[in-house]
Motif scaffolding. Sequence first.
Motif, PDB file in Angstrom:
ATOM      1  N   VAL A  67       0.850  -1.187   0.000  1.00 43.03           N
ATOM      2  CA  VAL A  67       0.000   0.000   0.000  1.00 43.03           C
ATOM      3  C   VAL A  67       0.892   1.245   0.000  1.00 43.03           C
ATOM      4  O   VAL A  67       1.808   1.359   0.822  1.00 43.03           O
ATOM      5  CB  VAL A  67      -0.913   0.017   1.249  1.00 43.03           C
ATOM      6  CG1 VAL A  67      -1.722   1.311   1.301  1.00 43.03           C
ATOM      7  CG2 VAL A  67      -1.836  -1.195   1.231  1.00 43.03           C
ATOM      8  N   LYS A  68       0.621   2.164  -0.905  1.00 43.03           N
ATOM      9  CA  LYS A  68       1.443   3.373  -1.012  1.00 43.03           C
ATOM     10  C   LYS A  68       0.805   4.499  -0.199  1.00 43.03           C
ATOM     11  O   LYS A  68       0.366   5.506  -0.745  1.00 43.03           O
ATOM     12  CB  LYS A  68       1.627   3.744  -2.479  1.00 43.03           C
ATOM     13  CG  LYS A  68       2.307   2.648  -3.287  1.00 43.03           C
ATOM     14  CD  LYS A  68       2.564   3.059  -4.702  1.00 43.03           C
ATOM     15  CE  LYS A  68       3.134   1.908  -5.520  1.00 43.03           C
ATOM     16  NZ  LYS A  68       4.398   1.397  -5.006  1.00 43.03           N
ATOM     17  N   ALA A  69       0.757   4.306   1.102  1.00 48.54           N
ATOM     18  CA  ALA A  69       0.136   5.276   1.998  1.00 48.54           C
ATOM     19  C   ALA A  69       1.143   6.343   2.400  1.00 48.54           C
ATOM     20  O   ALA A  69       2.332   6.069   2.571  1.00 48.54           O
ATOM     21  CB  ALA A  69      -0.402   4.565   3.239  1.00 48.54           C
ATOM     22  N   THR A  70       0.657   7.562   2.590  1.00 55.39           N
ATOM     23  CA  THR A  70       1.526   8.685   2.910  1.00 55.39           C
ATOM     24  C   THR A  70       2.283   8.464   4.219  1.00 55.39           C
ATOM     25  O   THR A  70       3.485   8.732   4.321  1.00 55.39           O
ATOM     26  CB  THR A  70       0.719   9.982   2.973  1.00 55.39           C
ATOM     27  OG1 THR A  70       0.093  10.206   1.703  1.00 55.39           O
ATOM     28  CG2 THR A  70       1.602  11.173   3.299  1.00 55.39           C
ATOM     29  N   GLY A  71       1.598   7.966   5.250  1.00 54.65           N
ATOM     30  CA  GLY A  71       2.248   7.731   6.529  1.00 54.65           C
ATOM     31  C   GLY A  71       3.339   6.688   6.437  1.00 54.65           C
ATOM     32  O   GLY A  71       4.423   6.845   7.022  1.00 54.65           O
ATOM     33  N   LEU A  72       3.072   5.610   5.730  1.00 55.57           N
ATOM     34  CA  LEU A  72       4.075   4.568   5.547  1.00 55.57           C
ATOM     35  C   LEU A  72       5.313   5.131   4.854  1.00 55.57           C
ATOM     36  O   LEU A  72       6.449   4.852   5.253  1.00 55.57           O
ATOM     37  CB  LEU A  72       3.491   3.414   4.732  1.00 55.57           C
ATOM     38  CG  LEU A  72       4.490   2.319   4.331  1.00 55.57           C
ATOM     39  CD1 LEU A  72       5.045   1.619   5.558  1.00 55.57           C
ATOM     40  CD2 LEU A  72       3.827   1.323   3.380  1.00 55.57           C
ATOM     41  N   LYS A  73       5.108   5.934   3.815  1.00 51.61           N
ATOM     42  CA  LYS A  73       6.234   6.503   3.095  1.00 51.61           C
ATOM     43  C   LYS A  73       7.034   7.458   3.981  1.00 51.61           C
ATOM     44  O   LYS A  73       8.260   7.556   3.862  1.00 51.61           O
ATOM     45  CB  LYS A  73       5.752   7.209   1.837  1.00 51.61           C
ATOM     46  CG  LYS A  73       5.065   6.290   0.834  1.00 51.61           C
ATOM     47  CD  LYS A  73       5.974   5.147   0.416  1.00 51.61           C
ATOM     48  CE  LYS A  73       5.312   4.192  -0.540  1.00 51.61           C
ATOM     49  NZ  LYS A  73       6.194   3.058  -0.930  1.00 51.61           N
ATOM     50  N   LEU A  74       6.343   8.159   4.872  1.00 46.07           N
ATOM     51  CA  LEU A  74       7.030   9.038   5.815  1.00 46.07           C
ATOM     52  C   LEU A  74       7.934   8.224   6.737  1.00 46.07           C
ATOM     53  O   LEU A  74       9.103   8.568   6.961  1.00 46.07           O
ATOM     54  CB  LEU A  74       6.006   9.824   6.621  1.00 46.07           C
ATOM     55  CG  LEU A  74       6.529  10.749   7.726  1.00 46.07           C
ATOM     56  CD1 LEU A  74       7.406  11.843   7.137  1.00 46.07           C
ATOM     57  CD2 LEU A  74       5.360  11.359   8.495  1.00 46.07           C
ATOM     58  N   SER A 106       5.531   8.257  -5.082  1.00 49.50           N
ATOM     59  CA  SER A 106       4.773   7.945  -3.868  1.00 49.50           C
ATOM     60  C   SER A 106       5.671   7.981  -2.642  1.00 49.50           C
ATOM     61  O   SER A 106       5.194   8.149  -1.522  1.00 49.50           O
ATOM     62  CB  SER A 106       4.095   6.579  -3.990  1.00 49.50           C
ATOM     63  OG  SER A 106       5.054   5.572  -4.216  1.00 49.50           O
ATOM     64  N   GLY A 107       6.976   7.824  -2.822  1.00 48.62           N
ATOM     65  CA  GLY A 107       7.910   7.985  -1.713  1.00 48.62           C
ATOM     66  C   GLY A 107       7.919   9.419  -1.232  1.00 48.62           C
ATOM     67  O   GLY A 107       7.788  10.356  -2.024  1.00 48.62           O
ATOM     68  N   SER A 108       8.081   9.627   0.063  1.00 56.54           N
ATOM     69  CA  SER A 108       8.029  10.975   0.630  1.00 56.54           C
ATOM     70  C   SER A 108       9.103  11.865   0.017  1.00 56.54           C
ATOM     71  O   SER A 108      10.134  11.385  -0.469  1.00 56.54           O
ATOM     72  CB  SER A 108       8.205  10.923   2.147  1.00 56.54           C
ATOM     73  OG  SER A 108       9.523  10.512   2.474  1.00 56.54           O
ATOM     74  N   VAL A 109       8.879  13.177   0.063  1.00 58.74           N
ATOM     75  CA  VAL A 109       9.887  14.115  -0.430  1.00 58.74           C
ATOM     76  C   VAL A 109      11.206  13.906   0.308  1.00 58.74           C
ATOM     77  O   VAL A 109      12.288  13.935  -0.300  1.00 58.74           O
ATOM     78  CB  VAL A 109       9.391  15.565  -0.292  1.00 58.74           C
ATOM     79  CG1 VAL A 109      10.532  16.555  -0.525  1.00 58.74           C
ATOM     80  CG2 VAL A 109       8.253  15.835  -1.275  1.00 58.74           C
ATOM     81  N   ALA A 110      11.136  13.690   1.610  1.00 60.54           N
ATOM     82  CA  ALA A 110      12.360  13.444   2.380  1.00 60.54           C
ATOM     83  C   ALA A 110      13.109  12.228   1.853  1.00 60.54           C
ATOM     84  O   ALA A 110      14.344  12.247   1.716  1.00 60.54           O
ATOM     85  CB  ALA A 110      12.024  13.263   3.859  1.00 60.54           C
ATOM     86  N   ALA A 111      12.371  11.158   1.531  1.00 57.99           N
ATOM     87  CA  ALA A 111      13.008   9.956   0.990  1.00 57.99           C
ATOM     88  C   ALA A 111      13.578  10.212  -0.398  1.00 57.99           C
ATOM     89  O   ALA A 111      14.642   9.694  -0.753  1.00 57.99           O
ATOM     90  CB  ALA A 111      12.003   8.806   0.951  1.00 57.99           C
ATOM     91  N   GLN A 112      12.881  11.012  -1.193  1.00 53.29           N
ATOM     92  CA  GLN A 112      13.386  11.349  -2.526  1.00 53.29           C
ATOM     93  C   GLN A 112      14.710  12.106  -2.437  1.00 53.29           C
ATOM     94  O   GLN A 112      15.641  11.867  -3.218  1.00 53.29           O
ATOM     95  CB  GLN A 112      12.364  12.192  -3.273  1.00 53.29           C
ATOM     96  CG  GLN A 112      11.074  11.477  -3.622  1.00 53.29           C
ATOM     97  CD  GLN A 112      10.074  12.412  -4.280  1.00 53.29           C
ATOM     98  OE1 GLN A 112      10.441  13.298  -5.043  1.00 53.29           O
ATOM     99  NE2 GLN A 112       8.801  12.231  -3.985  1.00 53.29           N
ATOM    100  N   LEU A 113      14.797  13.040  -1.494  1.00 54.24           N
ATOM    101  CA  LEU A 113      16.027  13.809  -1.325  1.00 54.24           C
ATOM    102  C   LEU A 113      17.178  12.898  -0.887  1.00 54.24           C
ATOM    103  O   LEU A 113      18.320  13.067  -1.340  1.00 54.24           O
ATOM    104  CB  LEU A 113      15.807  14.932  -0.320  1.00 54.24           C
ATOM    105  CG  LEU A 113      14.872  16.052  -0.792  1.00 54.24           C
ATOM    106  CD1 LEU A 113      14.517  16.980   0.363  1.00 54.24           C
ATOM    107  CD2 LEU A 113      15.499  16.848  -1.932  1.00 54.24           C
TER     108      LEU A 113
END
Length: 238
Positions: free
Chosen positions: A90-97, A139-146
Amino acid sequence: MPAPSFAGLLLDIEGTTSSISFVYDEMFPFVRRELDGWLRGTDDATLREIADQYAADAGAESVDAWQSQVGTNLPTALRGETVRLMDADVKATGLKLLQGKIWESGFASGELKAHLYDDVVPTLERCRGRNIPVRIYSSGSVAAQLLFFGHTTAGDLRPFLAGHDDTTTGPKKEAASYAAIVEKFGLPASEILFVSDVAAELDAARTAGLQTRLSVRPGNPPQPEGHEAVTSFDALWA
């Protein structure tokens, strides 16, 4: 080389700039391995921040309401829900955070180095040379993208990127999300090209007026027809 048909470039990550196998075979297992230790060593404020988003993703009225459904204490609740969401992909925002915060240690230590296809850096260099802004939408958080683009096999690529968007901008299969990103580019939608390995995302981008290309990379799942396919970013400049 002929002039490209686009003035702005929007890129997905998984299956587009990086292999799906890197994400599933290296990044996700790292989270599973480190999850318990990270939960034990993380302050309550950070856990609460993530739980707030987990609750919002689940449609719960509050963290307390969500927690009463999924666990007896916050770390236990977050652990159980994280495993469940990852098992279901599941590509949920909280999980990606949460994943992004755990990946931080892996990239910082050098254990994780983001895989890139060989055509990515040349394309970023061409875009910079032609003043074409490049943004990432994943779908990965911006922090993870950076973290990802700051620690690649080709070095730190963050200076090549004009901006990042994740699911806080909106779901990737909804046209409104792409309309919001168009505003950030400051360009007409028709002059922006979106490249992704998921046809439903490209459908939404096309509805918003963007140009589209389907990324076909080794290991990518087959997609419905309807978008011009490219096996290399070199084709974007043909």
